[in-house]
Design an enzyme around this catalytic site. Structure first.
Site, PDB file in Angstrom:
ATOM      1  N   ASP A 101       1.766   3.782  -1.619  1.00 51.46           N
ATOM      2  CA  ASP A 101       2.491   2.913  -0.690  1.00 51.46           C
ATOM      3  C   ASP A 101       3.735   3.677  -0.251  1.00 51.46           C
ATOM      4  O   ASP A 101       4.711   3.757  -0.998  1.00 51.46           O
ATOM      5  CB  ASP A 101       2.921   1.615  -1.384  1.00 51.46           C
ATOM      6  CG  ASP A 101       1.746   0.730  -1.747  1.00 51.46           C
ATOM      7  OD1 ASP A 101       1.262   0.007  -0.872  1.00 51.46           O
ATOM      8  OD2 ASP A 101       1.318   0.764  -2.924  1.00 51.46           O
ATOM      9  N   ARG A 109       6.935   5.444  -2.779  1.00 48.41           N
ATOM     10  CA  ARG A 109       6.603   6.016  -4.091  1.00 48.41           C
ATOM     11  C   ARG A 109       7.087   7.457  -4.198  1.00 48.41           C
ATOM     12  O   ARG A 109       7.310   7.959  -5.298  1.00 48.41           O
ATOM     13  CB  ARG A 109       5.093   5.960  -4.335  1.00 48.41           C
ATOM     14  CG  ARG A 109       4.469   4.594  -4.121  1.00 48.41           C
ATOM     15  CD  ARG A 109       5.165   3.492  -4.874  1.00 48.41           C
ATOM     16  NE  ARG A 109       4.526   2.213  -4.612  1.00 48.41           N
ATOM     17  CZ  ARG A 109       5.132   1.027  -4.735  1.00 48.41           C
ATOM     18  NH1 ARG A 109       6.402   0.980  -5.106  1.00 48.41           N
ATOM     19  NH2 ARG A 109       4.485  -0.088  -4.472  1.00 48.41           N
ATOM     20  N   ARG A 173      10.336  -4.742   5.617  1.00 47.71           N
ATOM     21  CA  ARG A 173       9.037  -4.090   5.760  1.00 47.71           C
ATOM     22  C   ARG A 173       8.363  -4.401   7.107  1.00 47.71           C
ATOM     23  O   ARG A 173       7.318  -3.827   7.411  1.00 47.71           O
ATOM     24  CB  ARG A 173       8.122  -4.516   4.614  1.00 47.71           C
ATOM     25  CG  ARG A 173       8.657  -4.152   3.247  1.00 47.71           C
ATOM     26  CD  ARG A 173       7.852  -4.793   2.129  1.00 47.71           C
ATOM     27  NE  ARG A 173       6.527  -4.225   2.015  1.00 47.71           N
ATOM     28  CZ  ARG A 173       5.560  -4.732   1.253  1.00 47.71           C
ATOM     29  NH1 ARG A 173       5.799  -5.850   0.551  1.00 47.71           N
ATOM     30  NH2 ARG A 173       4.379  -4.162   1.200  1.00 47.71           N
ATOM     31  N   LYS A 203      -1.643  -3.906   6.869  1.00 46.09           N
ATOM     32  CA  LYS A 203      -1.603  -4.998   5.900  1.00 46.09           C
ATOM     33  C   LYS A 203      -0.545  -6.027   6.327  1.00 46.09           C
ATOM     34  O   LYS A 203       0.339  -5.699   7.115  1.00 46.09           O
ATOM     35  CB  LYS A 203      -1.304  -4.454   4.497  1.00 46.09           C
ATOM     36  CG  LYS A 203       0.008  -3.643   4.398  1.00 46.09           C
ATOM     37  CD  LYS A 203       0.133  -2.957   3.056  1.00 46.09           C
ATOM     38  CE  LYS A 203       1.480  -2.277   2.927  1.00 46.09           C
ATOM     39  NZ  LYS A 203       1.629  -1.528   1.657  1.00 46.09           N
ATOM     40  N   HIS A 204      -0.668  -7.308   5.872  1.00 45.93           N
ATOM     41  CA  HIS A 204      -1.602  -7.893   4.921  1.00 45.93           C
ATOM     42  C   HIS A 204      -2.327  -9.009   5.649  1.00 45.93           C
ATOM     43  O   HIS A 204      -1.696 -10.012   5.986  1.00 45.93           O
ATOM     44  CB  HIS A 204      -0.881  -8.455   3.711  1.00 45.93           C
ATOM     45  CG  HIS A 204       0.060  -7.481   3.033  1.00 45.93           C
ATOM     46  ND1 HIS A 204       1.323  -7.200   3.502  1.00 45.93           N
ATOM     47  CD2 HIS A 204      -0.096  -6.742   1.899  1.00 45.93           C
ATOM     48  CE1 HIS A 204       1.907  -6.323   2.697  1.00 45.93           C
ATOM     49  NE2 HIS A 204       1.068  -6.032   1.713  1.00 45.93           N
ATOM     50  N   HIS A 216       2.752 -11.372  -5.764  1.00 48.25           N
ATOM     51  CA  HIS A 216       2.833 -10.670  -7.047  1.00 48.25           C
ATOM     52  C   HIS A 216       3.076 -11.667  -8.179  1.00 48.25           C
ATOM     53  O   HIS A 216       2.641 -11.462  -9.310  1.00 48.25           O
ATOM     54  CB  HIS A 216       3.987  -9.657  -7.049  1.00 48.25           C
ATOM     55  CG  HIS A 216       3.773  -8.471  -6.182  1.00 48.25           C
ATOM     56  ND1 HIS A 216       3.982  -8.497  -4.828  1.00 48.25           N
ATOM     57  CD2 HIS A 216       3.361  -7.217  -6.481  1.00 48.25           C
ATOM     58  CE1 HIS A 216       3.729  -7.307  -4.327  1.00 48.25           C
ATOM     59  NE2 HIS A 216       3.344  -6.510  -5.306  1.00 48.25           N
ATOM     60  N   ASP A 286      -5.817  -6.328  -1.455  1.00 52.67           N
ATOM     61  CA  ASP A 286      -4.544  -6.028  -2.095  1.00 52.67           C
ATOM     62  C   ASP A 286      -4.836  -5.982  -3.599  1.00 52.67           C
ATOM     63  O   ASP A 286      -5.941  -6.304  -4.049  1.00 52.67           O
ATOM     64  CB  ASP A 286      -3.512  -7.100  -1.745  1.00 52.67           C
ATOM     65  CG  ASP A 286      -2.073  -6.592  -1.861  1.00 52.67           C
ATOM     66  OD1 ASP A 286      -1.864  -5.540  -2.489  1.00 52.67           O
ATOM     67  OD2 ASP A 286      -1.170  -7.254  -1.323  1.00 52.67           O
TER      68      ASP A 286
END
Length: 359
Positions: A101, A109, A173, A203-204, A216, A286
């Site tokens: 990601d 990352r 984002r 996404k998403h 999450h 996901d």
């Protein structure tokens, strides 16, 4: 590639009983992207053994462990990352999908603290000219390619419709609330990735920007907040032939599906995305270990619903929970053997996956 497609067509005419167990498990392995804990691998590493045994499609890399931000997981420096991705590819019979990601901003990352270039969030990029956005995304895409990353779970095409949304809007984002602007800047990112041999994943689906909660953490119901214009970036980018892969959202909308969240919904993935919007490419879930799924569905039901819904690639990041490739393959294998998932359904996904231009 032509040989692979011919082989797939031949297999699709067979009954599950006519395919060897080993071959069926390898076909199932082509539907899996998994996380693992090491920053270096050898032929004795379990992830390498699983890649070889099951012909896994790919892996997802993280810099830190989710529950211990001070502990390195897969990424610590450009030199280390390049060595790891080279090692992984050397053990795979087919080009391995090595994913991260790397959206820019707070979702990255490959971090500046570890020696990588820092990039702006989608919100900040949307303030740039299109030329400057292209230059920035060209550098990001080159960085991924140079370090052996050939799949980026980006860009986000969720609309910034809810100021209280923490997981998308709060983290900057989204490119904004305007469908044309979101589609345009996402398209610039996707073009840069493709030019550098990195597969993009938008996404998403069908839209997470209007949600109040974080999948999450648990159940997310967007029935009262979701707007059909959240589908527009997908429609525009599909029609522009820019889409490599689409990632599902673990959101629930009672008027799109009365019972199931999007990732597990045939009505959303097949009827809406494939049939209504005309998408013919790869759908990836996901992370199926997110609480929005695991708090409500068993592993077997999660796999059963998602594959039969039309999801081609199952993502198990192994950050929030732990499921081994063996456990995943065996679960799907037995669902096929029991007739709950058809061989034809597996082959539909594998055929789409094998058309991905993985380099």
């Amino acid at each position: 590639m032509k040989y692979i497609l011919i082989l797939l067509l031949c297999i699709m005419t067979l009954d599950a009983k006519e395919i060897s167990d080993e071959k069926l498990k390898q076909l199932i392995g082509r539907m899996l992207v998994v996380g693992f804990d090491e920053s270096s691998v050898t032929k004795e590493s379990q992830i390498v053994k699983d890649i070889v045994r099951y012909d896994l499609l790919g892996v997802i890399l993280f810099d830190k462990f989710y529950n211990d931000r001070d502990k390195t997981k897969n990424i610590s420096s450009p030199e280390q990352l390049k060595k790891l991705t080279t090692q992984l590819q050397s053990f795979s019979k087919k080009p391995l999908l090595i994913s991260v990601d790397q959206e820019g901003g707070r979702v990255a990352r490959l971090k500046e603290a570890d020696g990588f270039e820092a990039f702006l969030s989608a919100k900040e990029v949307s303030k740039l000219s299109k030329d400057d956005a292209k230059k920035s995304y060209d550098r990001l895409s080159k960085m991924l390619n140079t370090n052996g990353i050939n799949c980026n779970f980006a860009p986000v095409v969720d609309l910034a419709l809810n100021p209280q949304n923490k997981v998308i809007v709060g983290l900057e984002r989204s490119y904004g609330a305007d469908t044309n602007k979101v589609s345009e800047y996402a398209g610039i990112f996707m073009d840069s990735l493709r030019e550098h041999n990195v597969i993009s994943v938008i996404k998403h689906f069908p839209g997470h920007g209007s949600s109040l909660d974080d999948s999450h953490q648990g159940f997310v119901d967007v029935t009262r907040t979701w707007d059909k214009k959240e589908l527009e970036p997908y429609r525009k980018l599909i029609e522009a032939n820019k889409v490599d892969m689409i990632m599902t959202a673990h959101i629930f909308h009672r008027f799109l599906d009365l019972k199931l969240p999007a990732t597990l919904s045939y009505k959303i993935n097949t009827k809406l995305l494939r049939e209504k919007l005309g998408y013919k490419g790869v759908i990836i879930s996901d992370d199926l270990q997110m609480a929005a799924i695991t708090k409500h569905y068993s592993l077997e039901d999660t796999i059963l619903y998602s594959i039969n819904a039309g999801v081609d690639v199952l993502l198990f990041a192994n950050q929030l929970a732990s499921n081994t490739p063996e456990e995943l393959v065996e679960t799907i294998f037995h669902l096929v053997k029991y007739g709950d998932i058809s061989v034809e359904r597996i082959m539909d996904s594998v055929e789409r996956i094998e058309k991905l231009n993985i380099k």
